[in-house]
Design a protein around this motif. Structure first.
Motif, PDB file in Angstrom:
ATOM      1  N   GLU A 206       0.845  -1.192   0.000  1.00 53.04           N
ATOM      2  CA  GLU A 206       0.000   0.000   0.000  1.00 53.04           C
ATOM      3  C   GLU A 206       0.882   1.244   0.000  1.00 53.04           C
ATOM      4  N   LEU A 207       0.643   2.132  -0.978  1.00 50.89           N
ATOM      5  CA  LEU A 207       1.464   3.333  -1.104  1.00 50.89           C
ATOM      6  C   LEU A 207       0.869   4.502  -0.325  1.00 50.89           C
ATOM      7  N   CYS A 208      -0.378   4.840  -0.565  1.00 50.49           N
ATOM      8  CA  CYS A 208      -0.979   5.997   0.084  1.00 50.49           C
ATOM      9  C   CYS A 208      -2.484   5.818   0.165  1.00 50.49           C
ATOM     10  N   GLN A 209      -3.093   6.697   0.965  1.00 50.19           N
ATOM     11  CA  GLN A 209      -4.534   6.670   1.144  1.00 50.19           C
ATOM     12  C   GLN A 209      -5.036   8.087   1.360  1.00 50.19           C
ATOM     13  N   CYS A 210      -6.206   8.387   0.813  1.00 46.60           N
ATOM     14  CA  CYS A 210      -6.777   9.722   0.954  1.00 46.60           C
ATOM     15  C   CYS A 210      -7.231   9.947   2.399  1.00 46.60           C
ATOM     16  N   GLU A 211      -7.065  11.184   2.844  1.00 47.87           N
ATOM     17  CA  GLU A 211      -7.422  11.526   4.220  1.00 47.87           C
ATOM     18  C   GLU A 211      -8.896  11.919   4.333  1.00 47.87           C
ATOM     19  N   GLY A 212      -9.402  12.657   3.345  1.00 48.94           N
ATOM     20  CA  GLY A 212     -10.784  13.105   3.423  1.00 48.94           C
ATOM     21  C   GLY A 212     -11.774  11.961   3.229  1.00 48.94           C
ATOM     22  N   GLU A 213     -12.944  12.126   3.863  1.00 44.67           N
ATOM     23  CA  GLU A 213     -13.947  11.075   3.791  1.00 44.67           C
ATOM     24  C   GLU A 213     -14.547  10.979   2.388  1.00 44.67           C
ATOM     25  N   ASP A 214     -14.730  12.128   1.733  1.00 44.67           N
ATOM     26  CA  ASP A 214     -15.300  12.148   0.379  1.00 44.67           C
ATOM     27  C   ASP A 214     -14.232  12.165  -0.708  1.00 44.67           C
ATOM     28  N   ASP A 215     -12.986  12.075  -0.322  1.00 43.47           N
ATOM     29  CA  ASP A 215     -11.901  12.118  -1.302  1.00 43.47           C
ATOM     30  C   ASP A 215     -11.607  10.698  -1.807  1.00 43.47           C
ATOM     31  N   TYR A 216     -11.148  10.603  -3.040  1.00 40.74           N
ATOM     32  CA  TYR A 216     -10.754   9.324  -3.623  1.00 40.74           C
ATOM     33  C   TYR A 216      -9.744   9.579  -4.736  1.00 40.74           C
ATOM     34  N   ILE A 217      -9.026   8.524  -5.119  1.00 43.10           N
ATOM     35  CA  ILE A 217      -7.988   8.635  -6.144  1.00 43.10           C
ATOM     36  C   ILE A 217      -8.656   8.664  -7.516  1.00 43.10           C
ATOM     37  N   THR A 218      -8.224   9.608  -8.343  1.00 41.41           N
ATOM     38  CA  THR A 218      -8.830   9.765  -9.673  1.00 41.41           C
ATOM     39  C   THR A 218      -7.858   9.486 -10.814  1.00 41.41           C
ATOM     40  N   SER A 219      -6.541   9.493 -10.549  1.00 42.96           N
ATOM     41  CA  SER A 219      -5.573   9.231 -11.623  1.00 42.96           C
ATOM     42  C   SER A 219      -4.217   8.892 -11.024  1.00 42.96           C
ATOM     43  N   VAL A 220      -3.461   8.041 -11.740  1.00 35.60           N
ATOM     44  CA  VAL A 220      -2.087   7.702 -11.354  1.00 35.60           C
ATOM     45  C   VAL A 220      -1.236   7.690 -12.611  1.00 35.60           C
ATOM     46  N   LYS A 221       0.057   8.097 -12.447  1.00 34.33           N
ATOM     47  CA  LYS A 221       0.969   8.105 -13.601  1.00 34.33           C
ATOM     48  C   LYS A 221       2.406   8.058 -13.125  1.00 34.33           C
ATOM     49  N   PHE A 222       3.152   7.022 -13.612  1.00 32.64           N
ATOM     50  CA  PHE A 222       4.573   6.915 -13.324  1.00 32.64           C
ATOM     51  C   PHE A 222       5.355   7.875 -14.205  1.00 32.64           C
ATOM     52  N   VAL A 223       6.489   8.346 -13.685  1.00 34.32           N
ATOM     53  CA  VAL A 223       7.404   9.122 -14.495  1.00 34.32           C
ATOM     54  C   VAL A 223       7.993   8.216 -15.569  1.00 34.32           C
ATOM     55  N   GLN A 224       8.249   8.742 -16.746  1.00 35.37           N
ATOM     56  CA  GLN A 224       8.653   7.908 -17.877  1.00 35.37           C
ATOM     57  C   GLN A 224      10.012   7.272 -17.664  1.00 35.37           C
ATOM     58  N   GLU A 225      10.961   7.997 -17.141  1.00 31.08           N
ATOM     59  CA  GLU A 225      12.334   7.498 -17.004  1.00 31.08           C
ATOM     60  C   GLU A 225      12.616   7.138 -15.562  1.00 31.08           C
ATOM     61  N   GLY A 226      13.047   5.908 -15.358  1.00 33.58           N
ATOM     62  CA  GLY A 226      13.362   5.469 -14.010  1.00 33.58           C
ATOM     63  C   GLY A 226      12.206   4.771 -13.342  1.00 33.58           C
ATOM     64  N   GLY A 227      11.023   5.364 -13.365  1.00 33.39           N
ATOM     65  CA  GLY A 227       9.847   4.754 -12.781  1.00 33.39           C
ATOM     66  C   GLY A 227       9.824   4.781 -11.270  1.00 33.39           C
ATOM     67  N   GLY A 228      10.684   5.552 -10.630  1.00 36.32           N
ATOM     68  CA  GLY A 228      10.724   5.597  -9.173  1.00 36.32           C
ATOM     69  C   GLY A 228       9.775   6.597  -8.566  1.00 36.32           C
ATOM     70  N   TYR A 229       9.093   7.383  -9.372  1.00 35.98           N
ATOM     71  CA  TYR A 229       8.196   8.424  -8.875  1.00 35.98           C
ATOM     72  C   TYR A 229       6.820   8.234  -9.493  1.00 35.98           C
ATOM     73  N   LEU A 230       5.812   8.430  -8.656  1.00 38.21           N
ATOM     74  CA  LEU A 230       4.427   8.253  -9.088  1.00 38.21           C
ATOM     75  C   LEU A 230       3.631   9.501  -8.754  1.00 38.21           C
ATOM     76  N   ALA A 231       2.936  10.040  -9.760  1.00 38.84           N
ATOM     77  CA  ALA A 231       2.038  11.176  -9.565  1.00 38.84           C
ATOM     78  C   ALA A 231       0.629  10.638  -9.324  1.00 38.84           C
ATOM     79  N   VAL A 232      -0.043  11.207  -8.328  1.00 35.53           N
ATOM     80  CA  VAL A 232      -1.365  10.755  -7.932  1.00 35.53           C
ATOM     81  C   VAL A 232      -2.306  11.950  -7.897  1.00 35.53           C
ATOM     82  N   GLY A 233      -3.426  11.856  -8.643  1.00 33.62           N
ATOM     83  CA  GLY A 233      -4.440  12.901  -8.620  1.00 33.62           C
ATOM     84  C   GLY A 233      -5.629  12.489  -7.775  1.00 33.62           C
ATOM     85  N   SER A 234      -6.268  13.462  -7.146  1.00 29.56           N
ATOM     86  CA  SER A 234      -7.366  13.166  -6.213  1.00 29.56           C
ATOM     87  C   SER A 234      -8.620  13.923  -6.600  1.00 29.56           C
TER      88      SER A 234
END
Length: 495
Positions: A206-234
């Motif tokens: 498990e990487l992360c979890q939203c704090e707000g009760e009405d919040d949820y994850i809407t998008s995820v995207k790895f960085v193209q080079e390396g793949g060690g970083y992940l962008a998460v939209g809420s």
């Protein structure tokens, strides 16, 4: 009252007219008399005389037609000869030989059965000893060359290699909840939580979890080079950057007033599309991350992808628009662009599925929703439509084969299948079925062979669709990547 003499004279004239046996007198001699006269006349004394048209005014009689001399014809004799010929012809027909007699006569004429025109009992005579065809070497070389160049058709399994449960995977067409990074980690957003699945070990974290009760994850995207970083939209409009190795939050970036539905990387620039119809460029290297805001859509931006060369951004929205933006809008100070470089209105439904062709520059594939159902191929340089295919169902996602000229599409209503298309002919070569609900997401493994599909039936299925890269081509790509300059996030100061 006429006299008796005149009456008798008229009667005689009438009888003469009705007497057909009497020879008709004519100044023109019959043809048979002229032929007889020519036969009696010697050839030496016979001279051809040119007939001249008589001049008018002379006493030479003029005739308009030839009246034959019926008295010279022997009709009875002619009838007898005609009947004799018919009777002799009929007798000949009746006396024709039978088929057996005909075959016997034909065989005797051809040598009494000693020789035949066609005979299949023996093979063709063998060539003399030491004979060699001059074209034998040429044909052999062509055959060997053809054997080297011809590529056997690869086998594509119809069943998935693996199936994973994905509970709480949202059934939302406009979200992007699955991505496969270069470090062979698969990121999946399930409700309020982001999970990482290790494709090598099969471990789940498990990487992360939203704090707000009405919040949820809407998008995820790895960085193209390396793949060690992940962008998460809420859902609350925030875009967060995570380090997947340490599972630490690096930074949180705002800029939207509604949920972040789509994300795309271009080196150090992270572009986010939102339901507020705007696109924001974030520079993750600096504290003031927001460098540009693009306003060209009228509704939610659900599709977003940068071109492989990083020179153009393609965006698709719920307003049925496909917009193309230049990379220069993401460089320099803060600026707002009201209109894209190209705005395409050919789709009849939401445009979420977008994919740049890795084999041809400026070639983009886009897919429309339920009311559109088409896959369109574009020349992004001038906006020309190169091809359009009606798939018959909702197009949810598109993915190019990195090794061959093929395009994979996932569909929703009503087939819920995956389709493999040959490019550029766009002929369907394979259809993969197994999901019971619309296939919303596609993600490609780092080696470019396995595709993960995420569907509304809350399952993830792994398909061995593409073939591994040829070793020769792999070596060329490794050399090209080593020689090219790369700009990644590993040496950057992320604030």
């Amino acid at each position: 009252m006429p006299s008796a003499k005149s009456y008798v004279q008229e009667q005689l004239e009438l009888d003469d007219c009705l007497n057909f046996n009497e020879e008709v007198k004519s100044s023109v001699e019959p043809r048979w008399k002229r032929k007889a006269l020519q036969a009696k006349t010697p050839r030496s004394s016979h001279k051809r005389s040119r007939s001249k048209t008589p001049k008018r005014g002379k006493s030479t009689p003029q005739h308009d037609r030839f009246i034959p001399n019926r008295g010279a014809m022997d009709l009875a004799n002619a009838h007898f000869n005609l009947m004799k010929e018919n009777s002799s012809g009929a007798s000949n027909v009746m006396e024709s030989p039978t088929r057996a007699e005909f075959n016997k006569t034909l065989a005797n004429s051809m040598g009494a059965g000693k020789s035949r025109v066609l005979a299949f009992k023996k093979k063709a005579p063998a060539p003399p000893e030491g004979y060699e065809n001059n074209l034998k070497v040429l044909y052999t070389q062509n055959k060997e060359k053809l054997a080297r160049t011809s590529k056997p058709a690869r086998h594509i399994p119809s069943a998935p290699e693996r199936i994973l449960d994905a509970p709480d995977l949202l059934d939302d067409y406009y979200l992007n909840l699955v991505d496969w990074g270069a470090s062979n980690m698969l990121a999946v957003a399930l409700g309020q939580t982001v999970y990482l699945w290790n494709a090598e070990t099969g471990g789940i974290e498990e990487l992360c979890q939203c704090e707000g009760e009405d919040d949820y994850i809407t998008s995820v995207k790895f960085v193209q080079e390396g793949g060690g970083y992940l962008a998460v939209g809420s859902n609350f409009g925030e875009t967060k950057l995570w380090d997947i190795e340490t599972c630490k939050l690096l930074r949180s970036m705002d800029g939207h007033s509604a949920r972040v539905s789509s994300l795309s990387w271009n080196q150090h620039i992270l572009s986010s599309g939102s339901r507020d119809s705007t696109i924001v460029h974030h520079d993750v290297r600096v504290a003031e991350h927001k460098v540009a805001s693009l306003q060209g859509h009228l509704q939610e931006v659900c599709g977003l992808t940068w071109s492989p060369d990083g020179q153009m951004l393609a965006s698709g929205g719920n307003d049925n628009l496909l917009c193309l933006w230049d990379a220069r809008y993401a460089e320099g100070g803060r600026q707002t662009v009201q209109s894209p470089r190209l705005k395409i209105t050919d789709h009849l439904a939401a445009v979420k599925a977008l994919a740049w062709c890795p084999h041809q520059r400026n070639v983009l594939a886009s897919g429309g929703g339920t009311a559109d159902r088409t896959i369109k191929i574009w020349n992004a340089a001038n906006g020309a439509c190169l091809n359009s295919v009606d798939t018959g169902s909702q197009v949810c996602s598109l993915l190019w084969n990195p090794h061959e000229k093929e395009l994979l599409s996932s569909h929703g209503f009503s087939e819920n299948q995956l389709c493999l298309w040959k490019y550029p002919s766009m002929v369907k070569t394979k259809e993969l079925s197994g999901h019971s609900a619309r296939v919303l997401h596609l993600a490609l493994s780092p080696d470019g062979t396995t595709v993960c599909s995420g569907a509304a039936d809350e399952t993830l299925r792994f398909w061995k669709v593409f073939e591994a890269l040829n070793p020769v081509k792999r070596q060329k790509r490794v050399k090209g990547a080593a020689g090219a300059s790369r700009v990644g996030l590993s040496g950057m100061n992320i604030r």
